[in-house]
Every structure is written in C-alpha cells, then in structure tokens.
Design an enzyme around this catalytic site. Structure first.
Site, PDB file in Angstrom:
ATOM      1  N   ARG A 233       0.856  -1.183   0.000  1.00 60.66           N
ATOM      2  CA  ARG A 233       0.000   0.000   0.000  1.00 60.66           C
ATOM      3  C   ARG A 233       0.891   1.231   0.000  1.00 60.66           C
ATOM      4  O   ARG A 233       1.949   1.250   0.630  1.00 60.66           O
ATOM      5  CB  ARG A 233      -0.902   0.022   1.240  1.00 60.66           C
ATOM      6  CG  ARG A 233      -2.118  -0.886   1.132  1.00 60.66           C
ATOM      7  CD  ARG A 233      -3.124  -0.300   0.147  1.00 60.66           C
ATOM      8  NE  ARG A 233      -4.351  -1.075   0.052  1.00 60.66           N
ATOM      9  CZ  ARG A 233      -4.584  -2.005  -0.851  1.00 60.66           C
ATOM     10  NH1 ARG A 233      -3.627  -2.326  -1.715  1.00 60.66           N
ATOM     11  NH2 ARG A 233      -5.746  -2.619  -0.911  1.00 60.66           N
ATOM     12  N   GLU A 262      -3.206   8.508  -5.385  1.00 61.26           N
ATOM     13  CA  GLU A 262      -3.329   7.899  -6.716  1.00 61.26           C
ATOM     14  C   GLU A 262      -4.489   8.531  -7.468  1.00 61.26           C
ATOM     15  O   GLU A 262      -5.564   8.724  -6.895  1.00 61.26           O
ATOM     16  CB  GLU A 262      -3.562   6.385  -6.582  1.00 61.26           C
ATOM     17  CG  GLU A 262      -2.385   5.648  -5.968  1.00 61.26           C
ATOM     18  CD  GLU A 262      -2.560   4.141  -5.896  1.00 61.26           C
ATOM     19  OE1 GLU A 262      -3.609   3.631  -6.376  1.00 61.26           O
ATOM     20  OE2 GLU A 262      -1.662   3.454  -5.366  1.00 61.26           O
ATOM     21  N   HIS A 281      -0.446   1.015 -10.112  1.00 59.48           N
ATOM     22  CA  HIS A 281      -1.207   0.093  -9.255  1.00 59.48           C
ATOM     23  C   HIS A 281      -1.774  -1.063 -10.078  1.00 59.48           C
ATOM     24  O   HIS A 281      -2.957  -1.410  -9.976  1.00 59.48           O
ATOM     25  CB  HIS A 281      -2.334   0.839  -8.541  1.00 59.48           C
ATOM     26  CG  HIS A 281      -2.782   0.155  -7.274  1.00 59.48           C
ATOM     27  ND1 HIS A 281      -3.287   0.835  -6.187  1.00 59.48           N
ATOM     28  CD2 HIS A 281      -2.807  -1.153  -6.913  1.00 59.48           C
ATOM     29  CE1 HIS A 281      -3.607  -0.016  -5.222  1.00 59.48           C
ATOM     30  NE2 HIS A 281      -3.321  -1.245  -5.650  1.00 59.48           N
TER      31      HIS A 281
END
Length: 324
Positions: A233, A262, A281
């Site tokens: 994370r 993000e 991601h």
C-alpha cells in the site's frame, strides 16, 4: 431465510460479467449500483459485493446498512472498509485473497531483474542509438527481505528463492524454519533487519501499525546499494522521506506500484528520478483478473447460501485475513 436474499453490488464503469454472476442472480435479488445509489441499494440488503474495490463510498452509506450480514471486497487489501462502524459491527468481511499472488510475485521478480540488468538504461541507450558495452549484476546470492508474510509475500518468497536469492521474511511474529521464508523476523526489529538486504519488498497490509513504517529511519537503516519495491500500500511509505532517500543516495532505487495519492500527481518528483520505476497500481492485474474476482465472490456466495463457513474472513481487529 424464507425470502430471496438481497445482494448489493457496487461497481464503477465496469459491471461483473452476467454469466459469472448467474449463480447469484438465480438465487438473490441483485441490486447493481454506482456510488450515488449505494445507500438506496444497501437498504434491506443482506450482502454487499464491493466490486469497485477502490471506492471510498461505503462509510457515508453505512447508515443504510440496516440488514447487512456480509461484505465482500474484490481486493486483497481491506483498508477501505476498516472504518470504525464496520469494524465494530457484526458484519462479516471477506476479501479476495489468493487472486493476485502469482502475478504480483512475477512483477517483483521482473523489477528486481530490471534493476540488476539495468533494463531502463539499455532502453535509453537504444533510443539514442548508442552501442555501449556494460556489465550487469547477478541476483543469485543476493538477499531479499520481504516485509509482510501473507499469501502474496509467500508467493514472492518462493519465486525469488527459485531464482537463487536468499530470502527472509518480516512479520508480526518471528519464527524459524518457515517453508517459504526460511526465517521470519519480528516486524518490531525492522530497522535492524534492513542492513543486510539488497532488496526490500513491501507487501504488508495497511493497518495503524504499518502506516508509514517506511520512513527516514527505515531508509537510513538500509544499505546504500539497496533497492526498495512497494507492492503493498502507498501509505506504508512516508513519500517525502522516500524521495529524500533516493535523492541523497541513501538507497539506490525504488520500484513503486502503489502510492499514498493515486493517480500520482503529474508534477511529483518521483516521475523524473532515473532510479525509480513507476507503475499505476497494476502489479497484480493479469488478463482475466476481474473475472477471477467475481468467481471468488460467487464461490463464497454458494457457501453463504448453504450455511457453510465463508472463505477469506477478515479479522477486523488485525485488519487482514490471518494466515492459516
């Protein structure tokens, strides 16, 4: 249950495939909804399938979850649903543990090989039409410390060991003779564990204990030639401290698939660092991953309807599914 159960499915632009949802559609009233309609869909619902696993809409709609028994998130990380009201409720939470393990392990190995063989440097030379002989590093015999010993960490450990690397784990509890990690060291001693690692791989879940575990202190504890890979994370890292560690040469490089913000802002300094690899991601997003996530939910739905124990039940105090 005498009536049909009600299942709310939160989606974004992409809906689960109809044929994959057929086992649920045939046995339940299914309410497909976007974020704007989530509260209405939750009214009277027994189950919430959080197919839009990046959504942050659940806390605001939780007041409407008057009948909810089970929440399933289409992700390995459950931090979006670990808000106090859900944590303190009787609602069972499950995740999609197991879907991304192999793909993320392959990504980590690819990034380590890219660092060792300087593939970005080769591409830059190719683009400038420059023929320049260089030597590369071996990864065999190098040491990787994997921070996070769940299924993804184990898949990473197995693949790196197969490539000839020496692997250690860092987890909540220390133990000897682990089948995948060899040795697992207690996370409380993380700074002391970093000095010998050539590669540090972050795969830990996000909890209050792991938030910002990678900061100025931990980067300073790494060897100067170490590379950092984050597939856990973004909030595991204090990003400003990482930028400074890369600029100063405290560590040699970083491969980053997750960020505390993000998308990563276009003007962020990480974009222009030559010793940084950035991906959006997607380290676990293999062809067919969305369908695999639906199948995990529908298989668990069959268990739920039959009254059998659910798979991948989250310990809401720990914030993840405990290892078997």
């Amino acid at each position: 249950m005498s009536r049909k159960p009600i299942v709310a499915v939160l989606h974004a632009q992409v809906l689960p495939r109809n044929d994959l949802m057929a086992p649920v559609d045939s046995r339940a009233e299914v309410r497909y909804t976007d974020e704007a309609g989530l509260a209405r869909a939750l009214d009277g619902a027994d189950v919430l399938f959080l197919y839009d696993f990046l959504s942050g809409a659940v806390p605001a709609a939780w007041h409407a979850a008057d009948s909810l028994q089970w929440l399933h998130i289409a992700a390995a990380g459950v931090d979006p649903v670990m808000f106090p009201e859900a944590r303190d409720s009787d609602v069972t939470i499950t995740n999609s543990r197991g879907v991304f393990d192999g793909a993320i392990a392959e990504y980590v190995l690819a990034q380590i090989l890219s660092f060792a063989k300087d593939l970005p440097g080769s591409l830059r030379l190719q683009q400038s039409h420059t023929w320049k002989h260089r030597e590369s590093e071996r990864i065999a015999g190098r040491t990787a410390l994997i921070v996070g010993t769940g299924p993804i960490g184990r898949a990473v450990a197995r693949l790196l060991r197969a490539a000839g690397m020496t692997v250690r784990g860092s987890g909540r509890r220390g133990r000897e003779s682990d089948p995948d990690f060899g040795v697992v060291l207690p996370a409380d001693d993380l700074p002391a564990q970093l000095a010998d690692a050539d590669y540090v791989v972050a795969v830990a879940p996000l909890t209050e204990q792991t938030r910002h575990m990678f900061c100025a202190e931990t980067f300073a504890a790494m060897k100067p030639g170490a590379r950092f890979v984050n597939v856990g994370r973004g909030e595991l890292v204090r990003t400003d401290d990482l930028v400074e560690a890369l600029r100063s040469g405290t560590i040699a490089g970083a491969a980053l698939d997750v960020f505390d913000s993000e998308p990563l802002p276009a003007d962020h300094p990480l974009w222009d660092m030559p010793n940084v690899s950035i991906t959006p991601h997607n380290s676990g997003d293999f062809a067919g991953w969305r369908d695999a996530l639906v199948t995990v939910f529908t298989d668990n739905f069959e268990r739920w309807v039959a009254g059998h124990p659910l798979e991948n039940v989250v310990d809401k105090q720990l914030g993840y599914v405990p290892s078997r």
